[in-house]
Design an enzyme around this catalytic site. Structure first.
Site, PDB file in Angstrom:
ATOM      1  N   ASP A 163       0.805  -1.219   0.000  1.00 13.22           N
ATOM      2  CA  ASP A 163       0.000   0.000   0.000  1.00 13.22           C
ATOM      3  C   ASP A 163       0.845   1.280   0.000  1.00 13.22           C
ATOM      4  O   ASP A 163       0.371   2.323   0.422  1.00 13.22           O
ATOM      5  CB  ASP A 163      -0.925  -0.017   1.232  1.00 13.22           C
TER       6      ASP A 163
ATOM      7  N   CYS B 247     -24.060  -3.342   1.197  1.00  8.94           N
ATOM      8  CA  CYS B 247     -22.951  -2.404   1.372  1.00  8.94           C
ATOM      9  C   CYS B 247     -23.272  -1.045   0.764  1.00  8.94           C
ATOM     10  O   CYS B 247     -22.824  -0.010   1.267  1.00  8.94           O
ATOM     11  CB  CYS B 247     -21.663  -2.973   0.782  1.00  8.94           C
TER      12      CYS B 247
ATOM     13  N   CYS C 152     -24.309   2.847   3.328  1.00 10.94           N
ATOM     14  CA  CYS C 152     -23.370   3.971   3.284  1.00 10.94           C
ATOM     15  C   CYS C 152     -24.058   5.262   3.727  1.00 10.94           C
ATOM     16  O   CYS C 152     -25.039   5.678   3.111  1.00 10.94           O
ATOM     17  CB  CYS C 152     -22.796   4.142   1.879  1.00 10.94           C
TER      18      CYS C 152
ATOM     19  N   CYS D 107     -14.153   4.375   8.203  1.00  6.95           N
ATOM     20  CA  CYS D 107     -15.554   3.950   8.301  1.00  6.95           C
ATOM     21  C   CYS D 107     -15.615   2.483   7.907  1.00  6.95           C
ATOM     22  O   CYS D 107     -15.037   2.082   6.895  1.00  6.95           O
ATOM     23  CB  CYS D 107     -16.428   4.792   7.375  1.00  6.95           C
TER      24      CYS D 107
ATOM     25  N   CYS E 151     -19.666  -0.378   5.264  1.00  8.26           N
ATOM     26  CA  CYS E 151     -19.870  -1.246   4.101  1.00  8.26           C
ATOM     27  C   CYS E 151     -19.138  -2.576   4.254  1.00  8.26           C
ATOM     28  O   CYS E 151     -19.552  -3.587   3.684  1.00  8.26           O
ATOM     29  CB  CYS E 151     -19.446  -0.536   2.817  1.00  8.26           C
TER      30      CYS E 151
END
Length: 351
Positions: free
Chosen positions: A137, A197, A201, A244, A247
Protein backbone atom coordinates in the site's frame (compact mmCIF):
# COMPACT_ATOMS: atom_id res chain seq x y z
CA UNK A 1 13.65 -14.15 -16.63
CA UNK A 2 14.42 -16.83 -14.06
CA UNK A 3 13.50 -20.34 -15.15
CA UNK A 4 10.30 -22.04 -14.01
CA UNK A 5 10.52 -24.43 -11.08
CA UNK A 6 7.47 -26.72 -11.40
CA UNK A 7 6.76 -27.21 -7.69
CA UNK A 8 8.00 -23.87 -6.39
CA UNK A 9 4.60 -22.18 -6.38
CA UNK A 10 3.07 -24.95 -4.29
CA UNK A 11 5.92 -24.87 -1.80
CA UNK A 12 5.77 -21.08 -1.67
CA UNK A 13 2.06 -21.24 -0.87
CA UNK A 14 2.69 -23.68 1.97
CA UNK A 15 5.42 -21.46 3.38
CA UNK A 16 3.29 -18.30 3.13
CA UNK A 17 0.45 -19.95 5.03
CA UNK A 18 2.84 -21.26 7.67
CA UNK A 19 4.26 -17.74 7.98
CA UNK A 20 0.84 -16.42 8.94
CA UNK A 21 -0.86 -15.30 5.73
CA UNK A 22 -4.43 -16.45 5.23
CA UNK A 23 -4.26 -16.89 1.47
CA UNK A 24 -1.88 -16.63 -1.48
CA UNK A 25 -2.34 -16.36 -5.24
CA UNK A 26 -0.21 -15.62 -8.28
CA UNK A 27 -0.89 -13.66 -11.45
CA UNK A 28 1.05 -12.03 -14.24
CA UNK A 29 1.79 -8.27 -13.97
CA UNK A 30 -0.40 -7.65 -17.05
CA UNK A 31 -3.28 -9.78 -15.81
CA UNK A 32 -5.77 -6.85 -15.60
CA UNK A 33 -5.88 -5.40 -19.13
CA UNK A 34 -8.77 -3.02 -18.41
CA UNK A 35 -7.06 -1.46 -15.39
CA UNK A 36 -5.78 1.66 -17.22
CA UNK A 37 -9.28 2.46 -18.49
CA UNK A 38 -10.81 1.94 -15.03
CA UNK A 39 -8.22 4.18 -13.42
CA UNK A 40 -8.59 6.84 -16.13
CA UNK A 41 -12.36 6.92 -15.58
CA UNK A 42 -12.01 7.23 -11.80
CA UNK A 43 -9.48 10.06 -11.96
CA UNK A 44 -11.08 11.68 -15.00
CA UNK A 45 -14.33 12.16 -13.09
CA UNK A 46 -12.44 13.64 -10.14
CA UNK A 47 -13.59 10.89 -7.82
CA UNK A 48 -10.13 10.67 -6.27
CA UNK A 49 -10.67 14.04 -4.58
CA UNK A 50 -7.45 15.43 -3.08
CA UNK A 51 -5.58 12.16 -3.48
CA UNK A 52 -3.19 13.53 -6.08
CA UNK A 53 -1.06 10.42 -5.74
CA UNK A 54 -3.81 8.52 -7.55
CA UNK A 55 -3.20 10.67 -10.62
CA UNK A 56 0.58 10.65 -10.26
CA UNK A 57 2.45 7.91 -12.09
CA UNK A 58 -0.74 6.61 -13.64
CA UNK A 59 1.28 4.72 -16.23
CA UNK A 60 2.69 2.57 -13.43
CA UNK A 61 -0.49 2.40 -11.39
CA UNK A 62 -2.57 1.37 -14.37
CA UNK A 63 -0.03 -1.11 -15.74
CA UNK A 64 1.91 -3.10 -13.12
CA UNK A 65 4.11 -4.54 -15.87
CA UNK A 66 5.45 -1.01 -16.45
CA UNK A 67 6.34 -0.54 -12.77
CA UNK A 68 9.08 -3.16 -13.02
CA UNK A 69 9.40 -4.56 -16.56
CA UNK A 70 11.65 -7.42 -15.40
CA UNK A 71 8.92 -8.87 -13.18
CA UNK A 72 7.31 -12.05 -14.49
CA UNK A 73 4.98 -12.88 -11.61
CA UNK A 74 3.05 -11.10 -8.89
CA UNK A 75 2.50 -13.00 -5.65
CA UNK A 76 -0.54 -11.57 -3.84
CA UNK A 77 -1.00 -12.37 -0.16
CA UNK A 78 -3.89 -11.70 2.20
CA UNK A 79 -3.71 -11.22 5.94
CA UNK A 80 -6.98 -11.25 7.87
CA UNK A 81 -7.86 -8.81 10.64
CA UNK A 82 -11.50 -9.58 11.43
CA UNK A 83 -12.78 -7.87 14.60
CA UNK A 84 -14.13 -9.88 17.51
CA UNK A 85 -16.97 -7.42 18.18
CA UNK A 86 -19.56 -5.72 15.98
CA UNK A 87 -17.93 -2.58 14.50
CA UNK A 88 -21.34 -0.96 14.02
CA UNK A 89 -22.24 -1.04 17.71
CA UNK A 90 -19.99 1.94 18.53
CA UNK A 91 -22.08 4.17 16.27
CA UNK A 92 -24.80 4.19 18.93
CA UNK A 93 -22.41 5.50 21.61
CA UNK A 94 -22.34 9.04 20.35
CA UNK A 95 -20.04 10.42 23.06
CA UNK A 96 -17.39 7.91 22.00
CA UNK A 97 -15.14 7.80 18.94
CA UNK A 98 -15.60 5.24 16.19
CA UNK A 99 -12.19 4.24 14.80
CA UNK A 100 -11.91 1.89 11.84
CA UNK A 101 -11.06 -1.67 12.87
CA UNK A 102 -7.87 -1.77 10.83
CA UNK A 103 -6.48 1.24 12.71
CA UNK A 104 -7.13 -0.03 16.23
CA UNK A 105 -4.00 -2.18 16.30
CA UNK A 106 -0.42 -1.72 15.20
CA UNK A 107 0.21 -0.14 11.80
CA UNK A 108 -0.53 -2.90 9.30
CA UNK A 109 2.11 -1.58 6.91
CA UNK A 110 4.81 -2.62 9.37
CA UNK A 111 3.23 -5.95 10.26
CA UNK A 112 2.43 -7.11 6.74
CA UNK A 113 5.66 -5.85 5.19
CA UNK A 114 7.75 -7.71 7.75
CA UNK A 115 5.92 -10.92 6.90
CA UNK A 116 6.23 -10.25 3.17
CA UNK A 117 9.98 -9.86 3.53
CA UNK A 118 10.11 -13.15 5.41
CA UNK A 119 8.35 -14.91 2.53
CA UNK A 120 10.57 -13.09 0.03
CA UNK A 121 13.73 -14.24 1.79
CA UNK A 122 12.51 -17.82 1.63
CA UNK A 123 11.85 -17.42 -2.09
CA UNK A 124 15.35 -16.08 -2.72
CA UNK A 125 16.82 -18.93 -0.71
CA UNK A 126 15.13 -21.38 -3.09
CA UNK A 127 16.11 -19.47 -6.24
CA UNK A 128 19.18 -17.29 -5.51
CA UNK A 129 19.16 -15.82 -9.04
CA UNK A 130 15.66 -14.44 -8.59
CA UNK A 131 14.89 -10.82 -7.75
CA UNK A 132 11.93 -9.54 -5.75
CA UNK A 133 10.25 -6.29 -4.71
CA UNK A 134 7.66 -6.15 -1.90
CA UNK A 135 4.81 -3.65 -1.68
CA UNK A 136 2.24 -2.88 1.02
CA UNK A 137 0.00 0.00 0.00
CA UNK A 138 2.95 2.38 -0.39
CA UNK A 139 3.72 2.22 -4.13
CA UNK A 140 1.70 2.74 -7.34
CA UNK A 141 0.32 -0.80 -7.19
CA UNK A 142 -3.41 -1.53 -7.51
CA UNK A 143 -3.52 -4.40 -5.05
CA UNK A 144 -7.22 -5.21 -5.22
CA UNK A 145 -7.50 -5.86 -9.00
CA UNK A 146 -4.29 -7.89 -8.86
CA UNK A 147 -5.61 -9.87 -5.91
CA UNK A 148 -8.73 -10.73 -7.90
CA UNK A 149 -6.60 -11.73 -10.88
CA UNK A 150 -4.59 -13.96 -8.54
CA UNK A 151 -7.73 -15.68 -7.28
CA UNK A 152 -7.74 -14.33 -3.72
CA UNK A 153 -11.23 -12.87 -3.98
CA UNK A 154 -13.15 -10.25 -5.93
CA UNK A 155 -13.84 -6.55 -5.69
CA UNK A 156 -17.33 -6.31 -4.32
CA UNK A 157 -19.94 -3.68 -4.97
CA UNK A 158 -18.22 -1.60 -2.26
CA UNK A 159 -14.98 -1.87 -4.34
CA UNK A 160 -13.15 -3.65 -1.51
CA UNK A 161 -11.76 -7.13 -1.88
CA UNK A 162 -13.79 -9.96 -0.37
CA UNK A 163 -13.60 -13.72 -0.54
CA UNK A 164 -15.97 -16.58 0.09
CA UNK A 165 -13.56 -18.08 2.60
CA UNK A 166 -12.29 -14.86 4.24
CA UNK A 167 -14.97 -12.20 4.14
CA UNK A 168 -13.62 -8.71 3.52
CA UNK A 169 -11.49 -8.01 6.58
CA UNK A 170 -8.16 -8.45 4.78
CA UNK A 171 -4.89 -6.61 4.28
CA UNK A 172 -3.11 -7.17 1.00
CA UNK A 173 0.58 -7.36 0.18
CA UNK A 174 2.40 -7.99 -3.09
CA UNK A 175 5.70 -9.59 -4.03
CA UNK A 176 6.85 -8.84 -7.57
CA UNK A 177 9.44 -11.31 -8.79
CA UNK A 178 11.46 -12.21 -11.85
CA UNK A 179 10.49 -15.82 -11.26
CA UNK A 180 8.10 -17.40 -13.74
CA UNK A 181 5.68 -18.90 -11.24
CA UNK A 182 2.54 -20.91 -11.95
CA UNK A 183 -0.48 -18.61 -11.94
CA UNK A 184 -3.87 -19.09 -10.31
CA UNK A 185 -7.26 -18.72 -11.94
CA UNK A 186 -8.87 -15.32 -11.34
CA UNK A 187 -11.84 -15.17 -8.98
CA UNK A 188 -15.30 -14.26 -10.26
CA UNK A 189 -17.74 -11.89 -8.63
CA UNK A 190 -20.21 -13.47 -6.20
CA UNK A 191 -22.20 -10.49 -4.90
CA UNK A 192 -25.36 -11.49 -6.74
CA UNK A 193 -28.31 -9.21 -6.08
CA UNK A 194 -27.08 -8.16 -2.63
CA UNK A 195 -26.65 -4.42 -2.16
CA UNK A 196 -26.33 -4.15 1.61
CA UNK A 197 -22.95 -2.40 1.37
CA UNK A 198 -24.41 0.23 -0.95
CA UNK A 199 -27.52 0.87 1.09
CA UNK A 200 -25.77 1.25 4.45
CA UNK A 201 -23.37 3.97 3.28
CA UNK A 202 -24.25 7.11 5.30
CA UNK A 203 -23.07 9.51 2.59
CA UNK A 204 -24.17 7.70 -0.59
CA UNK A 205 -20.56 7.37 -1.72
CA UNK A 206 -21.36 4.69 -4.31
CA UNK A 207 -22.74 6.21 -7.54
CA UNK A 208 -23.37 2.66 -8.80
CA UNK A 209 -22.41 -0.88 -7.79
CA UNK A 210 -18.64 -1.41 -8.05
CA UNK A 211 -18.04 2.36 -8.20
CA UNK A 212 -16.84 4.67 -5.44
CA UNK A 213 -16.77 8.46 -5.29
CA UNK A 214 -14.08 9.01 -2.68
CA UNK A 215 -15.16 12.62 -2.23
CA UNK A 216 -18.22 11.37 -0.33
CA UNK A 217 -16.55 8.45 1.46
CA UNK A 218 -16.09 8.91 5.21
CA UNK A 219 -12.83 6.98 5.14
CA UNK A 220 -11.50 9.49 2.61
CA UNK A 221 -12.95 12.50 4.43
CA UNK A 222 -11.46 11.59 7.80
CA UNK A 223 -8.07 10.41 6.56
CA UNK A 224 -7.13 11.94 3.20
CA UNK A 225 -9.15 15.16 2.95
CA UNK A 226 -7.32 18.30 4.02
CA UNK A 227 -9.08 21.38 5.33
CA UNK A 228 -12.77 21.76 6.20
CA UNK A 229 -15.19 19.03 5.14
CA UNK A 230 -18.23 20.01 3.08
CA UNK A 231 -20.92 21.11 5.59
CA UNK A 232 -23.41 18.87 3.78
CA UNK A 233 -21.37 15.82 4.79
CA UNK A 234 -20.33 16.71 8.35
CA UNK A 235 -23.58 15.68 10.02
CA UNK A 236 -23.52 12.38 8.12
CA UNK A 237 -20.12 11.45 9.56
CA UNK A 238 -21.62 10.75 12.98
CA UNK A 239 -18.92 9.81 15.49
CA UNK A 240 -16.60 8.28 12.89
CA UNK A 241 -13.28 10.06 13.43
CA UNK A 242 -10.90 7.79 11.52
CA UNK A 243 -12.20 5.66 8.68
CA UNK A 244 -15.55 3.95 8.30
CA UNK A 245 -16.40 0.25 8.45
CA UNK A 246 -20.09 0.29 7.58
CA UNK A 247 -19.87 -1.25 4.10
CA UNK A 248 -17.36 -3.84 5.29
CA UNK A 249 -19.20 -4.81 8.45
CA UNK A 250 -22.54 -5.40 6.74
CA UNK A 251 -21.21 -7.82 4.10
CA UNK A 252 -22.87 -11.28 4.47
CA UNK A 253 -19.66 -13.03 3.37
CA UNK A 254 -18.13 -12.06 6.71
CA UNK A 255 -19.76 -15.12 8.23
CA UNK A 256 -16.70 -16.92 6.85
CA UNK A 257 -14.20 -14.37 8.18
CA UNK A 258 -11.22 -15.72 10.07
CA UNK A 259 -10.01 -14.28 13.35
CA UNK A 260 -6.83 -12.22 13.11
CA UNK A 261 -3.84 -14.49 13.70
CA UNK A 262 -1.30 -11.81 14.56
CA UNK A 263 -1.67 -10.34 18.04
CA UNK A 264 -0.12 -7.08 16.81
CA UNK A 265 -3.26 -6.47 14.76
CA UNK A 266 -5.52 -6.84 17.80
CA UNK A 267 -7.31 -3.70 18.96
CA UNK A 268 -5.59 -1.61 21.60
CA UNK A 269 -7.72 -1.00 24.68
CA UNK A 270 -7.33 2.77 24.39
CA UNK A 271 -8.52 2.77 20.78
CA UNK A 272 -11.77 0.93 21.42
CA UNK A 273 -14.46 3.55 21.95
CA UNK A 274 -12.27 6.34 23.44
CA UNK A 275 -14.11 9.35 24.86
CA UNK A 276 -14.45 12.22 22.39
CA UNK A 277 -13.75 14.88 25.03
CA UNK A 278 -10.47 13.16 25.88
CA UNK A 279 -9.35 13.17 22.24
CA UNK A 280 -10.36 16.81 21.72
CA UNK A 281 -7.83 17.88 24.35
CA UNK A 282 -4.82 16.40 22.52
CA UNK A 283 -2.06 18.76 21.51
CA UNK A 284 0.54 17.77 18.94
CA UNK A 285 2.88 16.08 21.41
CA UNK A 286 0.01 14.25 23.10
CA UNK A 287 -1.33 13.10 19.76
CA UNK A 288 2.03 11.75 18.60
CA UNK A 289 2.59 9.95 21.89
CA UNK A 290 -0.85 8.39 21.99
CA UNK A 291 -0.75 7.14 18.40
CA UNK A 292 2.83 5.99 18.22
CA UNK A 293 2.96 2.81 16.14
CA UNK A 294 -0.59 3.42 14.85
CA UNK A 295 -1.60 4.28 11.27
CA UNK A 296 -3.62 7.15 12.77
CA UNK A 297 -0.41 9.04 13.45
CA UNK A 298 0.14 9.85 9.80
CA UNK A 299 -2.82 12.24 9.49
CA UNK A 300 -1.47 14.52 12.20
CA UNK A 301 -3.10 16.16 15.19
CA UNK A 302 -4.95 18.90 13.30
CA UNK A 303 -6.89 16.68 10.92
CA UNK A 304 -7.62 14.23 13.72
CA UNK A 305 -8.97 16.87 16.13
CA UNK A 306 -10.99 18.39 13.27
CA UNK A 307 -12.74 15.03 12.95
CA UNK A 308 -13.28 14.85 16.72
CA UNK A 309 -14.95 18.27 16.65
CA UNK A 310 -17.39 17.10 13.99
CA UNK A 311 -18.15 14.01 16.07
CA UNK A 312 -18.81 16.07 19.20
CA UNK A 313 -21.12 18.29 17.19
CA UNK A 314 -22.97 15.17 16.05
CA UNK A 315 -23.19 13.71 19.58
CA UNK A 316 -26.46 15.42 20.43
CA UNK A 317 -25.05 15.98 23.92
CA UNK A 318 -24.67 19.68 24.86
CA UNK A 319 -22.66 18.63 27.91
CA UNK A 320 -19.74 17.97 25.55
CA UNK A 321 -19.67 21.57 24.33
CA UNK A 322 -17.04 22.57 26.89
CA UNK A 323 -14.49 20.42 25.04
CA UNK A 324 -14.99 22.50 21.88
CA UNK A 325 -14.73 26.00 23.34
CA UNK A 326 -10.91 26.02 23.72
CA UNK A 327 -10.62 24.97 20.07
CA UNK A 328 -12.65 27.84 18.62
CA UNK A 329 -9.46 29.84 18.15
CA UNK A 330 -7.18 26.91 17.34
CA UNK A 331 -4.08 27.70 15.28
CA UNK A 332 -5.37 25.40 12.56
CA UNK A 333 -8.24 27.07 10.68
CA UNK A 334 -9.99 23.77 9.92
CA UNK A 335 -9.99 22.82 13.61
CA UNK A 336 -11.33 26.23 14.62
CA UNK A 337 -14.02 26.03 11.95
CA UNK A 338 -14.99 22.49 13.06
CA UNK A 339 -15.19 23.59 16.71
CA UNK A 340 -17.47 26.50 15.87
CA UNK A 341 -19.63 24.23 13.68
CA UNK A 342 -19.85 21.66 16.47
CA UNK A 343 -20.87 24.26 19.05
CA UNK A 344 -23.53 25.67 16.75
CA UNK A 345 -24.90 22.20 16.11
CA UNK A 346 -24.98 21.38 19.83
CA UNK A 347 -26.66 24.68 20.54
CA UNK A 348 -29.50 23.62 18.27
CA UNK A 349 -29.80 20.44 20.37
CA UNK A 350 -30.31 22.41 23.60
CA UNK A 351 -33.98 22.43 24.65
Amino acid sequence: MTRRNPDLTARLRDYALDAGFAKMGVCRPDAVPDLPARLDAFVGQGRHGQMSWMADRMAWRGDPSALWPQARSVVMLAENYAPDTDPLAILERRDRAAISVYAQGRDYHDVVKKRLKQVGRWLIAQEPEAEIKVFVDTAPVMEKPLAQAAGLGWQGKHTNLLARDLGNWVFLGAIFTTLDLDVDAPEQEHCGSCRKCLDICPTDAFPAPFQLDARRCISYLTIEHRGPVDPELRALMGNRIYGCDDCLAICPWNKFALDARDARLAARDDLQAPALVELAALDDAGFRARFSGSPIKRIGRDRFVRNVCYAIGNSGNPALAAALKPLMNDADPAVADAARWGLARLDRETP
